[in-house]
Design a protein around this motif. Structure first.
Motif, PDB file in Angstrom:
ATOM      1  N   ASN A 293       0.818  -1.211   0.000  1.00  0.00           N
ATOM      2  CA  ASN A 293       0.000   0.000   0.000  1.00  0.00           C
ATOM      3  C   ASN A 293       0.855   1.267   0.000  1.00  0.00           C
ATOM      4  O   ASN A 293       1.957   1.298   0.555  1.00  0.00           O
ATOM      5  CB  ASN A 293      -0.919   0.009   1.226  1.00  0.00           C
ATOM      6  N   HIS A 294       0.310   2.311  -0.593  1.00  0.00           N
ATOM      7  CA  HIS A 294       0.998   3.602  -0.643  1.00  0.00           C
ATOM      8  C   HIS A 294       0.643   4.489   0.551  1.00  0.00           C
ATOM      9  O   HIS A 294       1.409   5.399   0.887  1.00  0.00           O
ATOM     10  CB  HIS A 294       0.641   4.342  -1.934  1.00  0.00           C
ATOM     11  N   LYS A 295      -0.520   4.247   1.187  1.00  0.00           N
ATOM     12  CA  LYS A 295      -0.979   5.138   2.248  1.00  0.00           C
ATOM     13  C   LYS A 295      -1.309   4.424   3.550  1.00  0.00           C
ATOM     14  O   LYS A 295      -1.416   5.075   4.588  1.00  0.00           O
ATOM     15  CB  LYS A 295      -2.225   5.900   1.781  1.00  0.00           C
ATOM     16  N   LEU A 296      -1.497   3.122   3.525  1.00  0.00           N
ATOM     17  CA  LEU A 296      -2.000   2.394   4.686  1.00  0.00           C
ATOM     18  C   LEU A 296      -0.916   1.554   5.343  1.00  0.00           C
ATOM     19  O   LEU A 296      -0.113   0.912   4.661  1.00  0.00           O
ATOM     20  CB  LEU A 296      -3.157   1.478   4.277  1.00  0.00           C
ATOM     21  N   ASN A 297      -0.915   1.552   6.674  1.00  0.00           N
ATOM     22  CA  ASN A 297      -0.076   0.626   7.428  1.00  0.00           C
ATOM     23  C   ASN A 297      -0.792  -0.719   7.542  1.00  0.00           C
ATOM     24  O   ASN A 297      -2.023  -0.792   7.466  1.00  0.00           O
ATOM     25  CB  ASN A 297       0.205   1.165   8.831  1.00  0.00           C
ATOM     26  N   ILE A 298      -0.026  -1.769   7.750  1.00  0.00           N
ATOM     27  CA  ILE A 298      -0.583  -3.101   7.981  1.00  0.00           C
ATOM     28  C   ILE A 298      -0.006  -3.642   9.277  1.00  0.00           C
ATOM     29  O   ILE A 298       1.208  -3.601   9.492  1.00  0.00           O
ATOM     30  CB  ILE A 298      -0.263  -4.065   6.822  1.00  0.00           C
TER      31      ILE A 298
ATOM     32  N   PHE B 200      -5.002  -9.842  10.003  1.00  0.00           N
ATOM     33  CA  PHE B 200      -4.324  -8.555   9.926  1.00  0.00           C
ATOM     34  C   PHE B 200      -5.373  -7.461   9.850  1.00  0.00           C
ATOM     35  O   PHE B 200      -6.566  -7.716   9.678  1.00  0.00           O
ATOM     36  CB  PHE B 200      -3.413  -8.490   8.694  1.00  0.00           C
ATOM     37  N   LYS B 201      -4.926  -6.230   9.967  1.00  0.00           N
ATOM     38  CA  LYS B 201      -5.821  -5.100   9.756  1.00  0.00           C
ATOM     39  C   LYS B 201      -5.025  -3.934   9.191  1.00  0.00           C
ATOM     40  O   LYS B 201      -3.804  -3.860   9.347  1.00  0.00           O
ATOM     41  CB  LYS B 201      -6.526  -4.698  11.050  1.00  0.00           C
ATOM     42  N   TYR B 202      -5.753  -3.063   8.512  1.00  0.00           N
ATOM     43  CA  TYR B 202      -5.147  -1.846   7.995  1.00  0.00           C
ATOM     44  C   TYR B 202      -5.177  -0.795   9.098  1.00  0.00           C
ATOM     45  O   TYR B 202      -6.249  -0.374   9.530  1.00  0.00           O
ATOM     46  CB  TYR B 202      -5.914  -1.329   6.777  1.00  0.00           C
ATOM     47  N   SER B 203      -4.030  -0.373   9.571  1.00  0.00           N
ATOM     48  CA  SER B 203      -3.974   0.681  10.575  1.00  0.00           C
ATOM     49  C   SER B 203      -4.375   2.011   9.938  1.00  0.00           C
ATOM     50  O   SER B 203      -4.189   2.221   8.736  1.00  0.00           O
ATOM     51  CB  SER B 203      -2.565   0.785  11.161  1.00  0.00           C
ATOM     52  N   SER B 204      -4.922   2.904  10.760  1.00  0.00           N
ATOM     53  CA  SER B 204      -5.409   4.202  10.283  1.00  0.00           C
ATOM     54  C   SER B 204      -6.476   4.021   9.211  1.00  0.00           C
ATOM     55  O   SER B 204      -6.613   4.831   8.295  1.00  0.00           O
ATOM     56  CB  SER B 204      -4.256   5.055   9.729  1.00  0.00           C
TER      57      SER B 204
END
Length: 234
Positions: A96-101, A181-185
């Motif tokens: 991803n370009h914008k999301l943390n994992i 897992f989850k996408y942070s923010s």
């Protein structure tokens, strides 16, 4: 009888004050219901816009996994039992370009798929392994783990097939990485994934019980997001 008494006994007299108060209560009640419905409709529209924004503008990408290196020690494939230890090193990537994992849990599983067979194959070993650390956008990390099985019953035919493959210099296994897992923010619940490395081929030298990945087997593993419950977690 005076005029005032006649007015009080007149059945046709209308109580305008009571009628007006009654209608005002009805109007207030319906106005409140309309206001609640309007607020609910606005919230639904806002939620739909947020979901559309996340899916179209942010475009979350699935986590990626690459098998970097691996070895297997086949200690016993006699009779109908199987004993082996796998050492695996893999790379976890956040595309991803914008999301943390961030990862909550992970489990590794090794299968053997008989020649010309369908499905996952026979489960040889499975165990929880440390999940990758949280990954910022476009970051990656390397993790290693060990999976072993001792005197697992696989049947005479399967044990013979594995033993003959080692004698020929090549045995293939299937590696599965399962976890959450989850996408942070990013407003979302934890999601389940399964990374599959099919037909991972290990080469054996004559007289050597330890095999390593053959040339070209260091590769990406296909990732599938799952909605159901993994049977390996039961």
């Amino acid at each position: 009888m005076d005029a005032h008494a006649q007015d009080n006994n007149n059945p046709r007299r209308i109580n305008w004050r009571g009628t007006i108060a009654k209608w005002l209560k009805i109007i207030a009640k319906w106005w409140g219901a309309i206001a609640i419905l309007s607020v609910g409709a606005i919230l639904i529209i806002v939620l739909a816009v947020l979901i559309l924004f996340k899916q179209v503008v942010i475009k979350p990408l699935d986590p990626e996994f690459r098998l970097q290196s691996a070895t297997v020690s086949l200690l016993n494939t006699s009779a109908a039992e199987f004993t082996a230890t796998w050492h695996v090193k893999f790379i976890a990537v956040n595309p991803n370009h914008k999301l943390n994992i961030s990862y909550n849990s992970m489990r590794a599983a090794m299968f053997y798929k008989a020649n010309n067979s369908d499905g996952n194959g026979v489960l040889l070993a499975t165990k929880p392994v440390p999940p990758p650390s949280a990954l910022s956008p476009k970051a990656e990390t390397t993790r290693s783990f060990r999976v072993e099985t001792a005197s697992a019953y696989v049947g005479e035919d399967l044990a013979k097939e594995i033993s003959e493959g080692r004698a020929r210099g090549s045995v293939s296994f299937v590696l599965r990485l399962l976890g959450t897992f989850k996408y942070s923010s990013y407003w979302t619940d934890p999601r389940k994934f399964e990374a599959s490395c099919d037909r991972v081929e290990f080469g054996f030298s004559p007289g050597n019980s330890t095999g390593a990945l053959t040339l070209g087997q260091s590769r990406a593993c296909g990732t599938d997001l799952r909605s159901g419950k993994f049977c390996l977690f039961d």
